[in-house]
Write an enzyme that holds these catalytic residues in place. Structure first.
Site, mmCIF file in Angstrom:
data_model
loop_
_atom_site.group_PDB
_atom_site.id
_atom_site.type_symbol
_atom_site.label_atom_id
_atom_site.label_comp_id
_atom_site.label_asym_id
_atom_site.label_seq_id
_atom_site.Cartn_x
_atom_site.Cartn_y
_atom_site.Cartn_z
ATOM 1 N N ASN A 162 0.872 -1.175 0.000
ATOM 2 C CA ASN A 162 0.000 0.000 0.000
ATOM 3 C C ASN A 162 0.908 1.225 0.000
ATOM 4 O O ASN A 162 1.462 1.587 1.030
ATOM 5 C CB ASN A 162 -0.888 -0.037 1.261
ATOM 6 C CG ASN A 162 -1.716 1.226 1.422
ATOM 7 O OD1 ASN A 162 -1.814 2.044 0.505
ATOM 8 N ND2 ASN A 162 -2.316 1.390 2.602
ATOM 9 N N TRP A 163 1.047 1.825 -1.171
ATOM 10 C CA TRP A 163 1.991 2.940 -1.293
ATOM 11 C C TRP A 163 1.446 4.252 -0.738
ATOM 12 O O TRP A 163 2.159 5.256 -0.690
ATOM 13 C CB TRP A 163 2.389 3.125 -2.762
ATOM 14 C CG TRP A 163 3.267 2.035 -3.292
ATOM 15 C CD1 TRP A 163 3.698 0.921 -2.614
ATOM 16 C CD2 TRP A 163 3.833 1.940 -4.599
ATOM 17 N NE1 TRP A 163 4.484 0.152 -3.429
ATOM 18 C CE2 TRP A 163 4.595 0.748 -4.660
ATOM 19 C CE3 TRP A 163 3.774 2.751 -5.739
ATOM 20 C CZ2 TRP A 163 5.286 0.351 -5.799
ATOM 21 C CZ3 TRP A 163 4.455 2.357 -6.876
ATOM 22 C CH2 TRP A 163 5.202 1.165 -6.902
ATOM 23 N N LYS A 164 0.170 4.266 -0.408
ATOM 24 C CA LYS A 164 -0.458 5.490 0.134
ATOM 25 C C LYS A 164 -0.185 6.673 -0.798
ATOM 26 O O LYS A 164 -0.109 6.478 -2.008
ATOM 27 C CB LYS A 164 0.014 5.740 1.572
ATOM 28 C CG LYS A 164 -0.191 4.494 2.444
ATOM 29 C CD LYS A 164 -0.024 4.742 3.916
ATOM 30 C CE LYS A 164 -0.227 3.424 4.663
ATOM 31 N NZ LYS A 164 -0.190 3.563 6.099
ATOM 32 N N HIS A 213 -9.605 1.481 4.742
ATOM 33 C CA HIS A 213 -8.337 1.661 5.468
ATOM 34 C C HIS A 213 -8.572 2.630 6.632
ATOM 35 O O HIS A 213 -9.359 3.578 6.516
ATOM 36 C CB HIS A 213 -7.264 2.203 4.519
ATOM 37 C CG HIS A 213 -5.906 2.163 5.128
ATOM 38 N ND1 HIS A 213 -5.477 3.119 6.010
ATOM 39 C CD2 HIS A 213 -4.896 1.266 5.006
ATOM 40 C CE1 HIS A 213 -4.250 2.813 6.412
ATOM 41 N NE2 HIS A 213 -3.870 1.692 5.814
ATOM 42 N N GLU A 218 -6.954 5.028 7.663
ATOM 43 C CA GLU A 218 -6.729 6.444 7.318
ATOM 44 C C GLU A 218 -7.957 7.030 6.623
ATOM 45 O O GLU A 218 -8.275 8.212 6.780
ATOM 46 C CB GLU A 218 -5.460 6.575 6.457
ATOM 47 C CG GLU A 218 -4.215 6.348 7.313
ATOM 48 C CD GLU A 218 -3.034 5.736 6.585
ATOM 49 O OE1 GLU A 218 -3.012 5.745 5.345
ATOM 50 O OE2 GLU A 218 -2.127 5.226 7.280
ATOM 51 N N GLU A 273 -5.523 -4.529 10.693
ATOM 52 C CA GLU A 273 -4.494 -3.512 10.897
ATOM 53 C C GLU A 273 -4.791 -2.740 12.179
ATOM 54 O O GLU A 273 -5.590 -1.795 12.163
ATOM 55 C CB GLU A 273 -4.472 -2.542 9.717
ATOM 56 C CG GLU A 273 -4.190 -3.207 8.386
ATOM 57 C CD GLU A 273 -3.624 -2.214 7.376
ATOM 58 O OE1 GLU A 273 -2.532 -2.479 6.859
ATOM 59 O OE2 GLU A 273 -4.257 -1.181 7.122
ATOM 60 N N GLY A 314 2.398 2.519 10.758
ATOM 61 C CA GLY A 314 3.394 3.565 10.570
ATOM 62 C C GLY A 314 4.061 4.020 11.858
ATOM 63 O O GLY A 314 4.743 5.040 11.880
ATOM 64 N N SER A 319 3.240 -1.843 10.517
ATOM 65 C CA SER A 319 4.678 -1.953 10.782
ATOM 66 C C SER A 319 5.228 -3.349 10.512
ATOM 67 O O SER A 319 6.131 -3.807 11.221
ATOM 68 C CB SER A 319 5.012 -1.494 12.199
ATOM 69 O OG SER A 319 4.655 -0.128 12.356
HETATM 70 P P1 PGA Z 1 2.725 0.441 7.677
HETATM 71 O O1 PGA Z 1 1.259 0.663 6.996
HETATM 72 O O2 PGA Z 1 3.259 -0.854 7.128
HETATM 73 O O3 PGA Z 1 3.523 1.628 7.233
HETATM 74 O O4 PGA Z 1 2.511 0.398 9.140
HETATM 75 C C1 PGA Z 1 0.384 -0.408 6.807
HETATM 76 C C2 PGA Z 1 -0.905 0.106 6.208
HETATM 77 O O5 PGA Z 1 -1.363 1.191 6.605
HETATM 78 O O6 PGA Z 1 -1.507 -0.558 5.342
#
Ligand code: PGA
Length: 267
Positions: free
Chosen positions: A22-24, A108, A110, A180, A186, A226
């Site tokens: 997931n490159w966001k 997600h 976010e 998640e 993150g 993470s």
């Molecule tokens: P992360 O993000 O690996 O940077 O913790 C995972 C995600 O949000 O899908």
């Protein structure tokens, strides 16, 4: 959080591991092509791992071209549930299919947090994704406050059941659920393998209630938050952890490839 209300399955699962990047909101179209070419060139070809790259919308077309003929699959990070219309700034499932996306990340944390997406809205997207033959990666997860309040499993149950409401049994095996924990995304704080496996087994139980055991055993449940080369082997060895949804470590070919190799190495 000691016991789960569902029993861990005893049968041997037959699920192909899935590693999704997931490159966001990272990488221009040109940078995305460079990274995906590096990943594709070094990905082992005959392995039993499915690899999915989810770049931003603006890089989908160039990445799709770069991946022509590759086993690496393409996914999007979001979509709108309506097929078309006056939704300024939004992207439909059909638009994603036209760019050869086969997966889409939905719900997600976010999106839930910054864009106020609700379970009902996410559910509409899940159903719309299936309608367009896109496989949804439904993200669920508790916040730190929820974990500390002891309501993790309740939160997960609501998100899974509402997110998958109305999904027919015959297509449910194409769904992917990503657990998640919000506090691990993150932050460098990874869930312990026991914490992760407990929630994954619980999700498998919820899927069994929804779709029956045979189907629930085929649905992949990814861990995200993470995940790094250092912690992946242990997480991926858990009975109900069928892969990873990777943010930070997917932005560099080297670490992402290490995660693919870690998944391939699980017996
Ligand atoms: P992360 O993000 O690996 O940077 O913790 C995972 C995600 O949000 O899908």
């Amino acid at each position: 959080m000691t016991a789960t209300p569902f029993q861990t399955m005893t049968s041997i699962p037959m699920r192909k591991k899935l590693i999704a990047g997931n490159w966001k909101m990272n990488k221009t179209s040109a940078d995305a092509v460079l990274l995906v070419k590096d990943i594709d060139a070094a990905s082992p070809k005959d392995q039993n791992v499915e690899v999915v790259i989810c770049p931003p919308f603006t890089a989908l077309e160039s990445v799709a071209r770069a991946l022509e003929g590759s086993a690496v699959k393409l996914g999007a990070q979001n979509m709108h549930p309506e097929p078309s219309g006056a939704y300024t700034g939004e992207i439909s499932a059909a638009m994603l299919r036209a760019l050869f996306a086969s997966y889409v990340i939905l719900g997600h944390s976010e999106r839930r947090m910054y864009f106020k997406e609700t379970d009902a809205f996410i559910n509409q997207k899940v159903l719309a994704a299936f309608k367009s033959q896109l496989k949804p990666i439904l993200c669920v997860g508790e916040t730190l406050q929820e974990r500390e309040a002891g309501v993790t499993l309740k939160v997960i149950q609501t998100q899974v059941e509402r997110g998958l409401q109305g999904v027919a049994r015959d297509i449910a095996t194409s769904a992917v659920v990503a657990y998640e924990p919000v506090w691990a995304i993150g932050t460098g704080k990874v869930a312990t393998t026991a914490q992760a496996q407990e929630v994954h087994a619980f999700i498998r139980g919820l899927l069994t209630n929804l779709f029956g055991e045979a189907i629930a055993q085929k649905i992949r449940i990814l861990y995200g938050g993470s995940m790094k080369p250092a912690n992946a082997p242990e997480l991926l060895a858990q009975t109900d952890i069928d892969g990873g949804l990777i943010g930070g470590a997917s932005l560099e070919a080297r670490s992402f490839l290490e995660l693919i190799n870690a998944a391939a190495a699980v017996k």
